[in-house]
Scaffold this motif. Structure first.
Motif, PDB file in Angstrom:
ATOM      1  N   ARG A  38       0.836  -1.196   0.000  1.00 62.61           N
ATOM      2  CA  ARG A  38       0.000   0.000   0.000  1.00 62.61           C
ATOM      3  C   ARG A  38       0.875   1.251   0.000  1.00 62.61           C
ATOM      4  NH1 ARG A  38      -2.944  -0.727   4.661  1.00 62.61           N
ATOM      5  NH2 ARG A  38      -3.576  -2.767   3.981  1.00 62.61           N
ATOM      6  N   ILE A  39       1.993   1.226   0.708  1.00 58.83           N
ATOM      7  CA  ILE A  39       2.905   2.363   0.780  1.00 58.83           C
ATOM      8  C   ILE A  39       3.523   2.648  -0.590  1.00 58.83           C
ATOM      9  CG2 ILE A  39       5.115   3.129   1.752  1.00 58.83           C
ATOM     10  CD1 ILE A  39       4.247   1.547   4.322  1.00 58.83           C
ATOM     11  N   LEU A  40       3.760   1.608  -1.406  1.00 58.52           N
ATOM     12  CA  LEU A  40       4.393   1.765  -2.721  1.00 58.52           C
ATOM     13  C   LEU A  40       3.381   1.849  -3.858  1.00 58.52           C
ATOM     14  CD1 LEU A  40       7.420  -0.668  -2.292  1.00 58.52           C
ATOM     15  CD2 LEU A  40       7.409   1.824  -2.178  1.00 58.52           C
ATOM     16  N   THR A  41       2.163   2.266  -3.570  1.00 54.53           N
ATOM     17  CA  THR A  41       1.115   2.370  -4.577  1.00 54.53           C
ATOM     18  C   THR A  41       1.450   3.458  -5.602  1.00 54.53           C
ATOM     19  OG1 THR A  41      -0.548   1.643  -3.001  1.00 54.53           O
ATOM     20  CG2 THR A  41      -1.346   2.825  -4.922  1.00 54.53           C
ATOM     21  N   VAL A  42       1.176   3.162  -6.869  1.00 57.52           N
ATOM     22  CA  VAL A  42       1.369   4.118  -7.958  1.00 57.52           C
ATOM     23  C   VAL A  42       0.038   4.824  -8.198  1.00 57.52           C
ATOM     24  CG1 VAL A  42       1.933   4.320 -10.418  1.00 57.52           C
ATOM     25  CG2 VAL A  42       3.172   2.691  -8.974  1.00 57.52           C
ATOM     26  N   PRO A  43      -0.023   6.157  -8.313  1.00 55.76           N
ATOM     27  CA  PRO A  43       1.103   7.079  -8.324  1.00 55.76           C
ATOM     28  C   PRO A  43       1.776   7.162  -6.951  1.00 55.76           C
ATOM     29  CG  PRO A  43      -0.951   8.315  -8.385  1.00 55.76           C
ATOM     30  CD  PRO A  43      -1.309   6.867  -8.475  1.00 55.76           C
ATOM     31  N   PHE A  44       3.120   7.238  -6.986  1.00 58.46           N
ATOM     32  CA  PHE A  44       3.915   7.294  -5.768  1.00 58.46           C
ATOM     33  C   PHE A  44       4.662   8.615  -5.717  1.00 58.46           C
ATOM     34  CE2 PHE A  44       8.035   6.948  -3.717  1.00 58.46           C
ATOM     35  CZ  PHE A  44       7.697   6.437  -2.479  1.00 58.46           C
ATOM     36  N   SER A  45       4.722   9.204  -4.547  1.00 58.94           N
ATOM     37  CA  SER A  45       5.503  10.412  -4.327  1.00 58.94           C
ATOM     38  C   SER A  45       6.210  10.265  -2.996  1.00 58.94           C
ATOM     39  CB  SER A  45       4.569  11.634  -4.304  1.00 58.94           C
ATOM     40  OG  SER A  45       5.328  12.807  -4.235  1.00 58.94           O
ATOM     41  N   GLY A  46       7.513  10.486  -2.976  1.00 60.42           N
ATOM     42  CA  GLY A  46       8.271  10.345  -1.736  1.00 60.42           C
ATOM     43  C   GLY A  46       9.456  11.284  -1.692  1.00 60.42           C
ATOM     44  N   ARG A  47       9.988  11.441  -0.483  1.00 63.95           N
ATOM     45  CA  ARG A  47      11.107  12.371  -0.271  1.00 63.95           C
ATOM     46  C   ARG A  47      12.431  11.626  -0.384  1.00 63.95           C
ATOM     47  NH1 ARG A  47      13.322  15.598   4.480  1.00 63.95           N
ATOM     48  NH2 ARG A  47      12.760  13.787   5.689  1.00 63.95           N
ATOM     49  N   ILE A  48      13.412  12.259  -0.998  1.00 64.54           N
ATOM     50  CA  ILE A  48      14.777  11.724  -1.072  1.00 64.54           C
ATOM     51  C   ILE A  48      15.534  12.349   0.097  1.00 64.54           C
ATOM     52  CG2 ILE A  48      16.886  11.549  -2.427  1.00 64.54           C
ATOM     53  CD1 ILE A  48      15.071  12.039  -4.941  1.00 64.54           C
ATOM     54  N   ARG A  49      15.806  11.564   1.105  1.00 61.65           N
ATOM     55  CA  ARG A  49      16.426  12.080   2.321  1.00 61.65           C
ATOM     56  C   ARG A  49      17.792  12.700   2.014  1.00 61.65           C
ATOM     57  NH1 ARG A  49      16.529   7.956   7.167  1.00 61.65           N
ATOM     58  NH2 ARG A  49      14.493   7.650   6.238  1.00 61.65           N
ATOM     59  N   GLY A  50      17.952  13.994   2.325  1.00 61.22           N
ATOM     60  CA  GLY A  50      19.224  14.687   2.102  1.00 61.22           C
ATOM     61  C   GLY A  50      19.437  15.152   0.674  1.00 61.22           C
ATOM     62  N   GLY A  51      18.481  14.898  -0.216  1.00 62.45           N
ATOM     63  CA  GLY A  51      18.634  15.286  -1.621  1.00 62.45           C
ATOM     64  C   GLY A  51      19.657  14.409  -2.329  1.00 62.45           C
TER      65      GLY A  51
END
Length: 181
Positions: A38-51
């Motif tokens: 459920r966490i990896l459902t598409v559409p997916f949006s997430g933060r890249i820690r530290g860029g």
């Protein structure tokens, strides 16, 4: 429980889920496989820690849909809550677009609201409907180097110079994500 915990760490979820048995509710335990999917459902949006930074890589593993149209993977600058107006203003450091009808894997960037010229040449189209894939995006000083299933496919030279500002990933389209790290 240990397996679920390892899976949670592998996909780099930032919000730690804690055990909470103080209410005697057995439903409040570590996530199971259903929660992970459920966490990896598409559409997916997430933060890249530290860029992004030279030496950092992003790995996306998944399965192409049986009858795919297209999918996009975007590395963007700034936190985006999926508001249409904000999305149009967000700088996109790298947008990878797989187009199945044309058998193309396009790449592009948007800086200050303007898209750069789309880059299209590839040696071969690496994606097969209903089959697993592994995309690796390696960040180097001058460019992103893109690998699919272990084979280097192309380079994309940075249009956005502040790599640490590239702190979001967005995935949409005809695929399922099985692992992200």
């Amino acid at each position: 429980m240990a397996v679920a915990s390892m899976e949670k760490d592998a996909i780099n979820i930032e919000d730690d889920l804690h055990l909470n048995n103080s209410f005697g509710d057995s439903g409040l335990i570590s996530p199971d496989k259903e929660d992970i999917s459920r966490i990896l459902t598409v559409p997916f949006s997430g933060r890249i820690r530290g860029g992004m930074r030279p030496g950092k890589k992003i790995i996306i593993m998944g399965i192409i849909d049986p009858e795919p149209d297209s999918f996009d993977i975007s590395l963007t600058c700034g936190h985006n809550e999926e508001k249409d107006d904000e999305e149009k203003l967000t700088d996109v450091a790298l947008k990878l677009s797989a187009r199945f009808t044309e058998r193309q894997f396009l790449r592009n960037a948007r800086l200050s609201g303007k898209w750069s010229e789309e880059e299209a040449p590839i040696a071969y189209f690496p994606f097969i409907p209903d089959q697993p894939f592994r995309i690796e995006i390696h960040c180097e000083h001058q460019r992103f180097r893109i690998f699919v299933d272990g084979h280097q496919l192309f380079d994309f030279y940075h249009k956005i110079k502040s790599l640490t500002a590239i702190n979001m990933i967005r995935i949409v389209g005809s695929l399922q994500i099985t692992k992200l790290g």
